[in-house]
Design a protein around this motif. Structure first.
Motif, PDB file in Angstrom:
ATOM      1  N   SER A 105       0.840  -1.185   0.000  1.00 51.80           N
ATOM      2  CA  SER A 105       0.000   0.000   0.000  1.00 51.80           C
ATOM      3  C   SER A 105       0.883   1.247   0.000  1.00 51.80           C
ATOM      4  N   SER A 106       0.443   2.264  -0.715  1.00 48.53           N
ATOM      5  CA  SER A 106       1.199   3.514  -0.776  1.00 48.53           C
ATOM      6  C   SER A 106       0.707   4.522   0.250  1.00 48.53           C
ATOM      7  N   LYS A 107      -0.292   4.122   1.054  1.00 50.02           N
ATOM      8  CA  LYS A 107      -0.818   5.015   2.085  1.00 50.02           C
ATOM      9  C   LYS A 107      -1.233   4.202   3.299  1.00 50.02           C
ATOM     10  N   ARG A 108      -1.291   4.857   4.440  1.00 53.61           N
ATOM     11  CA  ARG A 108      -1.574   4.167   5.688  1.00 53.61           C
ATOM     12  C   ARG A 108      -3.069   4.023   5.979  1.00 53.61           C
ATOM     13  N   GLY A 109      -3.902   4.723   5.213  1.00 51.55           N
ATOM     14  CA  GLY A 109      -5.333   4.664   5.457  1.00 51.55           C
ATOM     15  C   GLY A 109      -6.090   4.158   4.249  1.00 51.55           C
ATOM     16  N   ILE A 110      -7.353   3.785   4.470  1.00 52.57           N
ATOM     17  CA  ILE A 110      -8.201   3.301   3.387  1.00 52.57           C
ATOM     18  C   ILE A 110      -9.027   4.430   2.800  1.00 52.57           C
ATOM     19  N   ALA A 111      -9.532   5.305   3.683  1.00 56.85           N
ATOM     20  CA  ALA A 111     -10.456   6.356   3.245  1.00 56.85           C
ATOM     21  C   ALA A 111     -10.173   7.672   3.958  1.00 56.85           C
ATOM     22  N   GLY A 112      -9.136   8.353   3.531  1.00 52.52           N
ATOM     23  CA  GLY A 112      -8.825   9.668   4.091  1.00 52.52           C
ATOM     24  C   GLY A 112      -8.656   9.646   5.591  1.00 52.52           C
TER      25      GLY A 112
END
Length: 218
Positions: A105-112
């Protein structure tokens, strides 16, 4: 004659560290159950590859095809020796571990910046049903940050968008193989014990979904 109640059971395929994912035989056994109380129930099953892309692609497809009243999902928690009934999905994705397609994953969250989402009070009913079979089952507020939590989040999104009436996610431990025991000497949970607990939770979901269907929309 009313349309059959539809329940979708899901598990995951193998992934690094778990070449034999025990959710597969569990889901297969539950999907084959034949009980008088299930005469008006259509059971369907689906095994997700352990990738974010597969969940995003296959979950909408299988929900559109099966149109389930309830969704009962299973995943593996290899380091937990007991059954975990997840009560919520966290807005979190690990950046440390790649999925089975070697995608990180390129981000730590799923939805902001969204807060965690809960499955609902029915999880307490599932916990009680599982415990009544004698299995060690406990409520959990942390489904991790890998595919199990990710699928949980997407499932709750679908419930809130008017999809299945109910959804639940159950983490299962590694199962006993050839008499294997845990390091502390206590026998691992067997597949048969897990099937018993799974059946109890399935019957609870069936009852809850049946009540939901009979309640007129407000």
């Amino acid at each position: 004659m009313s349309e059959k109640l539809r329940i979708l059971l899901t598990g995951f395929g193998p992934f690094p560290g778990a070449p034999h994912n025990p959710t597969q035989p569990l889901v297969a056994r539950l999907a084959q159950l034949r009980r008088p109380a299930l005469d008006d129930v259509a059971l369907a099953s689906h095994i997700f590859p352990v990738t974010y892309a597969a969940v995003d692609r296959q979950l909408p497809d299988v929900l559109a095809k099966q149109k389930p009243d309830a969704l009962l999902m299973f995943g593996l928690a290899a380091r937990t020796p007991y059954l975990r009934i997840e009560t919520r999905a966290r807005n979190a994705v690990t950046m440390l571990w790649p999925d089975a397609a070697n995608t990180r994953s390129s981000k730590r969250g799923i939805a902001g910046q969204a807060d965690a989402m809960t499955f609902g009070p029915h999880t307490a009913r599932l916990l009680r049903a599982a415990r009544l079979t004698g299995i060690d089952a406990r409520a959990s507020r942390d489904a991790g940050a890998y595919l199990c939590n990710y699928l949980s989040w997407r499932a709750i999104e679908n419930v809130r968008a008017g999809g299945p009436q109910l959804a639940a996610f159950i983490h299962i431990p590694l199962l006993a193989r050839s008499g294997a025991v845990r390091r502390k000497g206590a026998a691992r949970i067997t597949l048969e014990e897990l099937v018993d607990a799974g059946e109890a939770m399935l019957m609870e979901m069936v009852g809850l979904a049946r009540k939901r269907r009979n309640i007129p929309a407000s």
